[in-house]
Design an enzyme around this catalytic site. Structure first.
Site, PDB file in Angstrom:
ATOM      1  N   SER A 142       0.842  -1.132  -0.089  1.00  0.00           N
ATOM      2  CA  SER A 142      -0.134   0.049   0.023  1.00  0.00           C
ATOM      3  C   SER A 142       0.932   1.422  -0.096  1.00  0.00           C
ATOM      4  CB  SER A 142      -0.714  -0.108   1.124  1.00  0.00           C
ATOM      5  OG  SER A 142      -0.201   0.137   2.285  1.00  0.00           O
ATOM      6  N   LYS A 209       1.065   4.585   6.966  1.00  0.00           N
ATOM      7  CA  LYS A 209       0.546   5.311   5.977  1.00  0.00           C
ATOM      8  C   LYS A 209       1.007   6.846   6.095  1.00  0.00           C
ATOM      9  CE  LYS A 209      -2.538   2.197   5.283  1.00  0.00           C
ATOM     10  NZ  LYS A 209      -2.790   1.564   3.888  1.00  0.00           N
TER      11      LYS A 209
END
Length: 327
Positions: A142, A209
């Site tokens: 990701s 993230k």
């Protein structure tokens, strides 16, 4: 009446006889008292007269056998050597045993010192791992093309200590319980402590993230130019967004609550981030208190080791809101 023959002198003549047989290394005086190193006359100093010669036919004195004196001297020399050895190295075999025991004692002390040093190092490592810096493995793709699956990053757990707060553009590691995993129960106290100390795996509740918006920011996507906007300012994401990926295939417009973060992956089409949790409790935002730390370094693989700096594009958003800044 004696049955043995009287002793003879060295010249073959019979030795003088008397009432008492003279002891070895002793000269018998005419008064009948033995004068030597062990017999002390009254009122004087005892001495041995080794130069006295026996009378030709008298029975007043006799000299001891010189061979006996040599034997006595040899015994005294052996005793002296033995006492010297005792004074230098202990008492013979026991002294040697003492020396060996000293060496064993030194070895044991050295072993104890090594154990103490090892224990101190382990405790120091645990403290650093729990409160200062901690490595994490990237579980998915990701965050491509910044981070790849299996990469190891070093997380600075003091980055937001002492009233510090995450900044736009930071790569953060956080626990998703209560936000990305709103229905996941907290782990037990022991398991949580072990995980925080680095003695147990972080598990599948930990995410990595990039921070796009902080408390007070309005994040929208996408404008006519297809770019993501923060407080109305278009964001140039070319420095970290995976080439060929769009900023977002899902339109959204969110105002980030105070104390929360809006986070997204760099590989937008393969990232389940704040956009995927808009309809869940918390609206997809992550509480700042759930942030474990800031990923400052990519450590492994060694060929890709680098620092994870904040992209310069986020400087354009400074002063536009969030952190109590005026809009």
């Amino acid at each position: 009446m004696s049955t043995h023959e009287p002793p003879t002198d060295r010249d073959g003549s019979p030795a003088p006889t008397g009432t008492d047989t003279p002891t070895r290394s002793v000269v018998v005086s005419g008064t009948g008292k033995a004068v030597g190193t062990e017999a002390r006359p009254e009122g004087g100093t005892a001495s041995v007269d080794r130069s006295a010669a026996p009378d030709a036919g008298g029975d007043d004195g006799a000299t001891a056998d010189p061979d006996a004196e040599e034997d006595s001297g040899g015994a005294e020399s052996a005793e002296s050597a033995e006492s010297t050895a005792e004074g230098e190295g202990g008492e013979g075999p026991e002294g040697a045993a003492d020396g060996e025991g000293g060496a064993d004692g030194g070895g044991r002390r050295w072993s104890r010192d090594l154990l103490w040093i090892g224990a101190v190092c382990v405790v120091a490592l645990l403290l650093v791992n729990a409160f200062v810096a901690r490595p994490f493995a990237v579980p998915s793709g990701s965050m491509e093309g910044t981070l790849r699956p299996g990469d190891r990053v070093l997380v600075n757990q003091l980055a937001y200590a002492f009233d510090g707060r995450p900044q736009r553009g930071d790569v953060v590691v956080f626990d998703g319980i209560g936000s990305f995993l709103p229905y996941r129960d907290e782990p037990s106290g022991v398991k949580r402590l072990l995980a925080e100390a680095g003695l147990a795996p972080a598990g599948d509740t930990v995410y990595v993230k990039r921070v796009i918006g902080v408390g007070g920011d309005r994040v929208t996507c996408c404008g006519s130019d297809g770019r993501l906007r923060v407080n109305g300012v278009p964001l140039d994401e070319s420095a970290y967004l995976l080439p060929g990926d769009a900023p977002s295939a899902v339109p959204f417009d969110i105002v980030v609550p105070a104390g929360k973060l809006w986070v997204m992956g760099d590989h937008r089409s393969a990232s389940r981030d704040s956009r995927d949790h808009l309809g869940e409790p918390g609206g997809g935002t992550v509480p700042v208190k759930r942030v474990i730390g800031r990923a400052d370094w990519l450590l492994f693989p060694l060929g890709r080791t680098t620092s994870l700096d904040r992209p310069a594009a986020f400087a354009a958003i400074e002063g536009t809101g969030g952190h109590g800044e005026p809009r």
